[in-house]
Scaffold this active site. Structure first.
Site, PDB file in Angstrom:
ATOM      1  N   ASP A  27       0.866  -1.165   0.000  1.00  0.00           N
ATOM      2  CA  ASP A  27       0.000   0.000   0.000  1.00  0.00           C
ATOM      3  C   ASP A  27       0.917   1.234   0.000  1.00  0.00           C
ATOM      4  O   ASP A  27       2.110   1.114   0.317  1.00  0.00           O
ATOM      5  CB  ASP A  27      -0.844  -0.057   1.284  1.00  0.00           C
ATOM      6  CG  ASP A  27      -1.619   1.205   1.528  1.00  0.00           C
ATOM      7  OD1 ASP A  27      -2.565   1.460   0.783  1.00  0.00           O
ATOM      8  OD2 ASP A  27      -1.263   1.960   2.461  1.00  0.00           O
ATOM      9  N   ASP A  29      -0.050   5.250   0.747  1.00  0.00           N
ATOM     10  CA  ASP A  29      -0.237   6.248   1.800  1.00  0.00           C
ATOM     11  C   ASP A  29      -0.402   5.553   3.153  1.00  0.00           C
ATOM     12  O   ASP A  29      -1.204   4.641   3.289  1.00  0.00           O
ATOM     13  CB  ASP A  29      -1.470   7.107   1.478  1.00  0.00           C
ATOM     14  CG  ASP A  29      -1.391   8.446   2.173  1.00  0.00           C
ATOM     15  OD1 ASP A  29      -0.583   9.281   1.732  1.00  0.00           O
ATOM     16  OD2 ASP A  29      -2.097   8.644   3.175  1.00  0.00           O
TER      17      ASP A  29
HETATM   18  N1  PLP Z   1      -8.086   7.839  -1.884  1.00  0.00           N
HETATM   19  C1  PLP Z   1      -7.548   9.081  -1.911  1.00  0.00           C
HETATM   20  C2  PLP Z   1      -8.260  10.169  -2.642  1.00  0.00           C
HETATM   21  C3  PLP Z   1      -6.334   9.339  -1.262  1.00  0.00           C
HETATM   22  O1  PLP Z   1      -5.809  10.587  -1.304  1.00  0.00           O
HETATM   23  C4  PLP Z   1      -5.708   8.281  -0.571  1.00  0.00           C
HETATM   24  C5  PLP Z   1      -4.453   8.516   0.108  1.00  0.00           C
HETATM   25  O2  PLP Z   1      -3.800   9.547  -0.061  1.00  0.00           O
HETATM   26  C6  PLP Z   1      -6.290   7.011  -0.578  1.00  0.00           C
HETATM   27  C7  PLP Z   1      -7.475   6.830  -1.241  1.00  0.00           C
HETATM   28  C8  PLP Z   1      -5.664   5.833   0.078  1.00  0.00           C
HETATM   29  O3  PLP Z   1      -4.525   5.437  -0.656  1.00  0.00           O
HETATM   30  P1  PLP Z   1      -3.688   4.135  -0.244  1.00  0.00           P
HETATM   31  O4  PLP Z   1      -4.431   2.934  -0.753  1.00  0.00           O
HETATM   32  O5  PLP Z   1      -2.353   4.331  -0.922  1.00  0.00           O
HETATM   33  O6  PLP Z   1      -3.562   4.179   1.235  1.00  0.00           O
HETATM   34 CA    CA Z   2      -2.983   3.245   3.108  1.00  0.00          CA
END
Ligand code: PLP
Ligand code: CA
Length: 304
Positions: A27, A29
């Site tokens: 993953d 973020d």
């Molecule tokens: N959706 C949006 C719009 C985001 O900005 C983020 C994280 O910044 C996520 C989902 C979640 O992303 P990830 O799957 O990388 O945690």
């Molecule tokens: Ca995440």
């Protein structure tokens, strides 16, 4: 599921764990970075995985970035990544429609990234940006575009009632495809403000259209299907790293991957402890095999 704290293992057992997988899905973020700030040592860990011959994929639910955007972001934050190492929901939405042989128009509730990915596969679209209520006639805000045969719902800061009207109206035709990029209910909250995520928008459109969206992101298995199509991975020797159990870890559990939770993002250890004791299988499926405070804490085990 066991939820073993990596740091309680003897070094030789951590090394055994590190040898137990040859593909790593991470993953983004909450694991690698927080918005634009990289988490300490996480790029070193990912780059060492690559150096040791592991196949690395970056799998994000964030629908506001194209694959090209994410390659750029990885470069800026010092993660080695090529376009084919990235799975993101804007791209998957375009791939999904392309796989159906779709050649009509798409109504997008979402951001430019979805538009860019649709352009790359030659699919036309509209809907990006703010939409305003016609004050004189609020319940008849638009005329249907007869070319539209799909609705995509992703993250949209301009989400509004007129957009709900359009999406629900298009989806009233059962032949119109309904795609939701992801189901994350809200973003990690570091302040007093709660920021609703795409999942809240998808549910809203599901509710008013009385339809269920096909979901591109984790924990739904479409992402894994695309991964399997693109590369030959062995689920039992694949590690899924995440910070959110109801997306990342559940995805890993469903796909038969080894799962590692990091505590730098959404899910707290207290949640995991509660799910471990749960009578309900759906809650036990959220429990990771392993956890560690931060991805960067693996670095000492990867360096001799
Ligand atoms: N959706 C949006 C719009 C985001 O900005 C983020 C994280 O910044 C996520 C989902 C979640 O992303 P990830 O799957 O990388 O945690
Ligand atoms: Ca995440």
């Amino acid at each position: 599921m066991s939820a073993i704290n990596i740091k309680t293992l003897a070094r030789e057992n951590v090394l055994k764990f590190l040898k137990s997988f040859d593909t790593v899905l991470t993953d983004c973020d909450g694991v690698l970075w927080m918005h634009m700030t990289p988490l300490p040592n996480s790029s070193d860990v990912m780059n060492l995985f690559r150096k040791f011959g592991k196949r690395v994929f970056y799998v994000t639910n964030n629908s506001t970035k194209t694959r090209d955007d994410l390659v750029e972001k990885c470069k800026a934050l010092k993660f080695q990544a090529n376009k084919e190492d990235i799975l993101c929901t804007a791209n998957l939405s375009a791939c999904y429609l392309q796989s159906l042989g779709f050649c009509k128009k798409t109504y997008i509730i979402g951001s430019e990234a979805i538009a860019r990915e649709l352009e790359q596969v030659g699919i036309s679209y509209y809907g990006i940006g703010p939409d305003t209520i016609n004050q004189n006639n609020p319940y008849s805000v638009f005329k249907k575009d007869p070319e539209v045969a799909a609705v995509i719902v992703g993250f949209d800061e301009h989400f509004s009632y007129p957009k709900m009207v359009k999406a629900a109206t298009y989806l009233n035709d059962a032949n119109v495809h309904f795609i939701g990029t992801n189901t994350d209910e809200r973003f990690p909250v570091s302040s007093d403000v709660v920021i609703p995520g795409t999942g809240s928008l998808v549910r809203c459109i599901e509710s008013c259209s009385e339809r269920k969206a096909v979901i591109m992101g984790k924990p739904d298995k479409y992402m894994a299907k695309m991964l399997m199509e693109r590369s030959n991975i062995d689920p039992q020797r694949t590690l899924m790293i995440g910070d959110r159990c109801n997306t990342d870890i559940l995805f890993g559990t469903r796909c038969g991957f080894i799962t590692l939770l990091v505590l730098t993002g959404v899910t707290a250890l207290s949640d995991v402890e509660r799910w471990k004791q749960s009578e309900q299988q759906e809650e036990r499926d959220l429990v990771p095999n392993y956890y560690i405070d931060a991805l960067g804490d693996l670095l000492p085990y990867l360096k001799e």
